[in-house]
Scaffold this motif. Structure first.
Motif, PDB file in Angstrom:
ATOM      1  N   GLN A 204      11.621 -20.218  23.093  1.00  0.00           N
ATOM      2  CA  GLN A 204      11.665 -18.844  22.596  1.00  0.00           C
ATOM      3  C   GLN A 204      10.364 -18.474  21.882  1.00  0.00           C
ATOM      4  OE1 GLN A 204      14.366 -16.560  23.022  1.00  0.00           O
ATOM      5  NE2 GLN A 204      12.664 -15.218  22.426  1.00  0.00           N
ATOM      6  N   ILE A 205       9.858 -19.393  21.071  1.00  0.00           N
ATOM      7  CA  ILE A 205       8.587 -19.137  20.375  1.00  0.00           C
ATOM      8  C   ILE A 205       7.464 -18.926  21.388  1.00  0.00           C
ATOM      9  CG2 ILE A 205       6.842 -20.130  18.846  1.00  0.00           C
ATOM     10  CD1 ILE A 205       9.219 -21.624  17.458  1.00  0.00           C
ATOM     11  N   TYR A 206       7.394 -19.797  22.382  1.00  0.00           N
ATOM     12  CA  TYR A 206       6.371 -19.646  23.409  1.00  0.00           C
ATOM     13  C   TYR A 206       6.504 -18.289  24.099  1.00  0.00           C
ATOM     14  CZ  TYR A 206       4.695 -24.559  23.570  1.00  0.00           C
ATOM     15  OH  TYR A 206       4.120 -25.782  23.296  1.00  0.00           O
ATOM     16  N   GLU A 207       7.737 -17.912  24.473  1.00  0.00           N
ATOM     17  CA  GLU A 207       7.944 -16.642  25.171  1.00  0.00           C
ATOM     18  C   GLU A 207       7.550 -15.460  24.290  1.00  0.00           C
ATOM     19  OE1 GLU A 207      12.008 -16.561  26.423  1.00  0.00           O
ATOM     20  OE2 GLU A 207      11.706 -18.008  28.055  1.00  0.00           O
ATOM     21  N   ASP A 208       7.934 -15.515  23.010  1.00  0.00           N
ATOM     22  CA  ASP A 208       7.567 -14.433  22.099  1.00  0.00           C
ATOM     23  C   ASP A 208       6.053 -14.293  21.988  1.00  0.00           C
ATOM     24  OD1 ASP A 208      10.207 -13.825  21.614  1.00  0.00           O
ATOM     25  OD2 ASP A 208      10.244 -14.611  19.565  1.00  0.00           O
ATOM     26  N   CYS A 209       5.374 -15.430  21.858  1.00  0.00           N
ATOM     27  CA  CYS A 209       3.911 -15.380  21.716  1.00  0.00           C
ATOM     28  C   CYS A 209       3.244 -14.884  22.994  1.00  0.00           C
ATOM     29  CB  CYS A 209       3.377 -16.760  21.329  1.00  0.00           C
ATOM     30  SG  CYS A 209       3.811 -17.278  19.658  1.00  0.00           S
ATOM     31  N   LYS A 210       3.715 -15.345  24.140  1.00  0.00           N
ATOM     32  CA  LYS A 210       3.132 -14.891  25.409  1.00  0.00           C
ATOM     33  C   LYS A 210       3.313 -13.387  25.591  1.00  0.00           C
ATOM     34  CE  LYS A 210       3.831 -19.232  27.968  1.00  0.00           C
ATOM     35  NZ  LYS A 210       4.637 -19.895  29.029  1.00  0.00           N
ATOM     36  N   GLU A 211       4.546 -12.900  25.321  1.00  0.00           N
ATOM     37  CA  GLU A 211       4.796 -11.465  25.468  1.00  0.00           C
ATOM     38  C   GLU A 211       3.963 -10.672  24.468  1.00  0.00           C
ATOM     39  OE1 GLU A 211       8.457  -8.186  25.529  1.00  0.00           O
ATOM     40  OE2 GLU A 211       8.902 -10.300  25.109  1.00  0.00           O
ATOM     41  N   ALA A 212       3.884 -11.183  23.247  1.00  0.00           N
ATOM     42  CA  ALA A 212       3.098 -10.491  22.230  1.00  0.00           C
ATOM     43  C   ALA A 212       1.632 -10.386  22.651  1.00  0.00           C
ATOM     44  CB  ALA A 212       3.213 -11.216  20.889  1.00  0.00           C
ATOM     45  N   ILE A 213       1.065 -11.473  23.119  1.00  0.00           N
ATOM     46  CA  ILE A 213      -0.348 -11.474  23.514  1.00  0.00           C
ATOM     47  C   ILE A 213      -0.585 -10.471  24.640  1.00  0.00           C
ATOM     48  CG2 ILE A 213      -2.147 -12.879  24.593  1.00  0.00           C
ATOM     49  CD1 ILE A 213      -0.824 -15.286  22.974  1.00  0.00           C
ATOM     50  N   ALA A 214       0.331 -10.443  25.633  1.00  0.00           N
ATOM     51  CA  ALA A 214       0.182  -9.493  26.743  1.00  0.00           C
ATOM     52  C   ALA A 214       0.253  -8.050  26.250  1.00  0.00           C
ATOM     53  CB  ALA A 214       1.265  -9.754  27.792  1.00  0.00           C
ATOM     54  N   LEU A 215       1.165  -7.785  25.317  1.00  0.00           N
ATOM     55  CA  LEU A 215       1.292  -6.427  24.788  1.00  0.00           C
ATOM     56  C   LEU A 215       0.084  -6.039  23.940  1.00  0.00           C
ATOM     57  CD1 LEU A 215       5.080  -6.484  23.845  1.00  0.00           C
ATOM     58  CD2 LEU A 215       4.012  -4.955  25.517  1.00  0.00           C
ATOM     59  N   PHE A 216      -0.398  -6.972  23.129  1.00  0.00           N
ATOM     60  CA  PHE A 216      -1.612  -6.689  22.359  1.00  0.00           C
ATOM     61  C   PHE A 216      -2.766  -6.330  23.293  1.00  0.00           C
ATOM     62  CE2 PHE A 216       0.087  -9.463  18.743  1.00  0.00           C
ATOM     63  CZ  PHE A 216       0.203  -8.416  17.838  1.00  0.00           C
ATOM     64  N   GLU A 217      -2.886  -7.072  24.379  1.00  0.00           N
ATOM     65  CA  GLU A 217      -3.998  -6.850  25.302  1.00  0.00           C
ATOM     66  C   GLU A 217      -3.865  -5.526  26.053  1.00  0.00           C
ATOM     67  OE1 GLU A 217      -3.995 -10.447  27.583  1.00  0.00           O
ATOM     68  OE2 GLU A 217      -5.254 -11.518  26.117  1.00  0.00           O
ATOM     69  N   SER A 218      -2.624  -5.020  26.157  1.00  0.00           N
ATOM     70  CA  SER A 218      -2.415  -3.744  26.841  1.00  0.00           C
ATOM     71  C   SER A 218      -2.569  -2.549  25.904  1.00  0.00           C
ATOM     72  CB  SER A 218      -1.018  -3.710  27.466  1.00  0.00           C
ATOM     73  OG  SER A 218      -0.017  -3.615  26.458  1.00  0.00           O
ATOM     74  N   SER A 219      -2.766  -2.833  24.621  1.00  0.00           N
ATOM     75  CA  SER A 219      -2.839  -1.777  23.621  1.00  0.00           C
ATOM     76  C   SER A 219      -4.277  -1.520  23.190  1.00  0.00           C
ATOM     77  CB  SER A 219      -1.998  -2.162  22.396  1.00  0.00           C
ATOM     78  OG  SER A 219      -2.141  -1.218  21.362  1.00  0.00           O
ATOM     79  N   ASP A 220      -4.572  -0.256  22.934  1.00  0.00           N
ATOM     80  CA  ASP A 220      -5.874   0.107  22.378  1.00  0.00           C
ATOM     81  C   ASP A 220      -5.843   0.138  20.858  1.00  0.00           C
ATOM     82  OD1 ASP A 220      -7.055   0.468  24.900  1.00  0.00           O
ATOM     83  OD2 ASP A 220      -6.275   2.518  25.030  1.00  0.00           O
ATOM     84  N   ASP A 221      -4.661  -0.086  20.280  1.00  0.00           N
ATOM     85  CA  ASP A 221      -4.517  -0.069  18.829  1.00  0.00           C
ATOM     86  C   ASP A 221      -4.656  -1.471  18.265  1.00  0.00           C
ATOM     87  OD1 ASP A 221      -3.543   2.751  17.807  1.00  0.00           O
ATOM     88  OD2 ASP A 221      -2.543   2.418  19.730  1.00  0.00           O
ATOM     89  N   ASP A 222      -5.013  -1.531  16.999  1.00  0.00           N
ATOM     90  CA  ASP A 222      -5.106  -2.806  16.293  1.00  0.00           C
ATOM     91  C   ASP A 222      -4.932  -2.519  14.810  1.00  0.00           C
ATOM     92  OD1 ASP A 222      -5.439  -5.482  15.712  1.00  0.00           O
ATOM     93  OD2 ASP A 222      -7.453  -5.644  16.573  1.00  0.00           O
ATOM     94  N   ARG A 223      -4.666  -3.555  14.042  1.00  0.00           N
ATOM     95  CA  ARG A 223      -4.622  -3.390  12.600  1.00  0.00           C
ATOM     96  C   ARG A 223      -6.026  -3.064  12.102  1.00  0.00           C
ATOM     97  NH1 ARG A 223      -4.001  -9.834  10.853  1.00  0.00           N
ATOM     98  NH2 ARG A 223      -6.245 -10.306  10.890  1.00  0.00           N
ATOM     99  N   ASP A 224      -6.095  -2.413  10.959  1.00  0.00           N
ATOM    100  CA  ASP A 224      -7.373  -2.259  10.291  1.00  0.00           C
ATOM    101  C   ASP A 224      -7.895  -3.648   9.923  1.00  0.00           C
ATOM    102  OD1 ASP A 224      -8.893  -1.899   7.451  1.00  0.00           O
ATOM    103  OD2 ASP A 224      -9.179  -0.121   8.702  1.00  0.00           O
TER     104      ASP A 224
END
Length: 544
Positions: A204-224
């Motif tokens: 589950q941890i691996y899946e969460d991290c993989k999905e998170a990384i893919a979503l981050f990479e698809s986003s133009d937003d980021d934290r300050d």
């Protein structure tokens, strides 16, 4: 019983939410998901981002349902990692806190000590799940929604990974993951749910991290850049690396650690000496710590900073490093400069009660000349830090630390959770177990000589000597940051603390040996879970 459990579970989250209020700062602009309807908290991408701030706030806020000092990661780092470690001593407290430091509460399932990490991390998981399960239908740009979901997935993975350290056995003892894992709550339900296996928990941890990384990479937003308390892509890679290291999946750990520290260069000695109370170039993840969020006596810095309230107003000190560790580190190491070790004080006799108090390890109580040397050195190092002078109460300890400081009273400061240096050390350890000693040596050289922390450092060690070197520098680099218990557990190593007359600096109540085989290394699942989660009742597992 299930209905009653749901009330307790949701009620405990609501209690935590009471501490989350709003004001002008970006950090305090939060929408705690458990205090309002899901539609409000995750009705828009902007609100969901504020709910991420709410999760971060949980990680550095006093939870009033528990005892004093239960303030998120502050409590985890101090009580469950530092106190229970081989190398961090808080000797003045040892007589009263010895049972916790000696792992004697781990099998008592009806104590708040056993319950706190479980309920705290499931609080984070619950808040993350509200975002994950509702963000797709929220108003706002896909870019920000993707970032929000990715960050929530990362917080959830972070919490699950931490729970595995405390409530599950080592991976090497798990029969390849067949041992009991966690209650894997990945939606908004609060009913009965059985334990997973450890293998499923890591999956589950691996899946969460993989999905998170893919979503981050698809986003133009980021934290300050300054918002180190919001989980971003680097945090997801870092959590992935930590989980892989604990699972002995060294190829994955190596890959993810390298990705985690991209864009977060290792800090200079000047930054290292500044007090670990403000983010530096290598802080990948940490707490919010501005004076607008002063937790007063429950902040980490109040008790564990060398210029915090306790160090400046009581004889408690602020924690010290074990002599058995620091004597293995060269005297020219910049990190060793942050500890009151005997190499700095010519003529000191550590076997003399006048120089080193035999009960607690306090320096110079019977030797005015030594006392003056110690405080001259403290004053010298104060020049690199911020805020009040260190140890103003007049009590300092052999091995006493000057690493953690605060920049406002009584204990205001940020706190690191993940740094690039940790990722370099993961690379060293992973390469060692992948039978690549040259790369492991290179990682140690990068950390030590490459940063100037020891410009003369070289490494040609192999075998067990290299493995010991990796462990020593991990213990030195990350001292006091919340790894002492989990590292020794993961390494399957005995804790063997020695007293002042036997080469160590542990006070008598904690100068004991805790074998790696001792069952107390694994906290039992708390009674408030096993009593009211029907899956435990139906299985007949009381976990006592």
């Amino acid at each position: 019983m299930k209905k009653y459990m749901n009330k307790i579970f949701v009620g405990s989250l609501a209690i935590a939410a009471l501490t989350m209020t709003s004001c002008a700062s970006d950090y305090l602009d939060t929408v705690p998901t458990e205090s309002v309807s899901t539609g409000t908290a995750v009705g828009s991408a902007e609100n969901a981002y504020m709910a991420l701030n709410g999760i971060a706030k949980t990680m550095s806020t006093q939870q009033y349902a528990y005892s004093q000092g239960c303030a998120g990661e502050n409590r985890i780092i101090a009580l469950y990692e530092n106190y229970a470690s081989q190398d961090y001593f808080y000797n003045y407290y040892a007589s009263g806190w010895g049972p916790i430091m000696n792992l004697q509460y781990s099998l008592r399932n009806n104590t708040t000590y056993d319950a706190y990490p479980w309920n705290y991390y499931y609080n984070i998981i619950s808040q993350a799940n509200s975002i994950i399960c509702n963000i797709d239908g929220a108003e706002g740009t896909e870019s920000l929604k993707n970032f929000d979901k990715a960050s929530a997935l990362t917080y959830r993975a972070y919490a699950f990974e931490k729970l595995l350290h405390y409530y599950c056995v080592r991976w090497k003892d798990s029969n390849n993951g067949a041992a009991d894992g966690l209650v894997l709550r990945v939606d908004e339900s609060t009913g009965g749910l059985a334990l997973s296996t450890m293998a499923k928990a890591y999956e589950q941890i691996y899946e969460d991290c993989k999905e998170a990384i893919a979503l981050f990479e698809s986003s133009d937003d980021d934290r300050d850049k300054s918002e180190v308390w919001i989980a971003n892509k680097n945090v997801a890679h870092a959590v992935y690396a930590r989980a892989a290291l604990a699972k002995e999946d060294y190829d994955t750990a190596l890959t993810q650690a390298k990705l985690a520290r991209a864009g977060y260069p290792l800090m200079s000695n000047t930054d290292y000496w500044a007090g670990f109370c403000r983010p530096t170039s290598e802080w990948i993840f940490g707490s919010y710590g501005d004076a607008s969020e002063n937790m007063w006596y429950w902040s980490y810095g109040t008790q564990y900073a060398c210029n915090g309230y306790y160090a400046n107003n009581t004889p408690n000190g602020a924690g010290s490093m074990d002599r058995e560790l620091y004597t293995q580190i060269p005297d020219n190491d910049a990190r060793k400069a942050l500890f009151l070790t005997e190499d700095k004080f010519p003529g000191i006799n550590i076997a003399s009660a006048a120089d080193v108090n035999t009960a607690y390890g306090i320096l110079g109580l019977g030797n005015d000349d030594l006392w003056e040397q110690v405080y001259a050195y403290i004053a010298k190092m104060d020049a690199y830090g911020e805020g009040d002078p260190a140890y103003d109460a007049g009590y300092s300890y052999l091995g006493g630390q000057l690493k953690f400081r605060v920049f406002d009273t009584p204990g205001v400061g940020y706190l690191p959770f993940i740094r690039s240096s940790e990722m370099v050390l993961i690379e060293a350890e992973a390469n060692y177990f992948l039978s690549n000693p040259t790369a492991a040596q290179a990682a140690l050289v990068e950390l030590n000589a490459g940063t100037g922390r020891n410009p003369d450092y070289t490494c040609s060690l192999t075998g067990e000597s290299l493995w010991k070197e990796i462990r020593n520098y991990r213990a030195l680099e990350l001292w006091g940051e919340g790894f002492g218990f989990s590292d020794y557990k993961r390494w399957n190593m005995d804790i063997d603390r020695k007293g002042l007359t036997n080469g160590g600096t542990a006070a008598a109540p904690i100068a004991i040996k805790i074998p790696a085989s001792d069952p107390n290394w694994t906290w039992v699942i708390p009674q408030n879970e096993t009593d009211y989660n029907d899956a435990f009742k139906d299985s007949g597992d009381s976990n006592e």
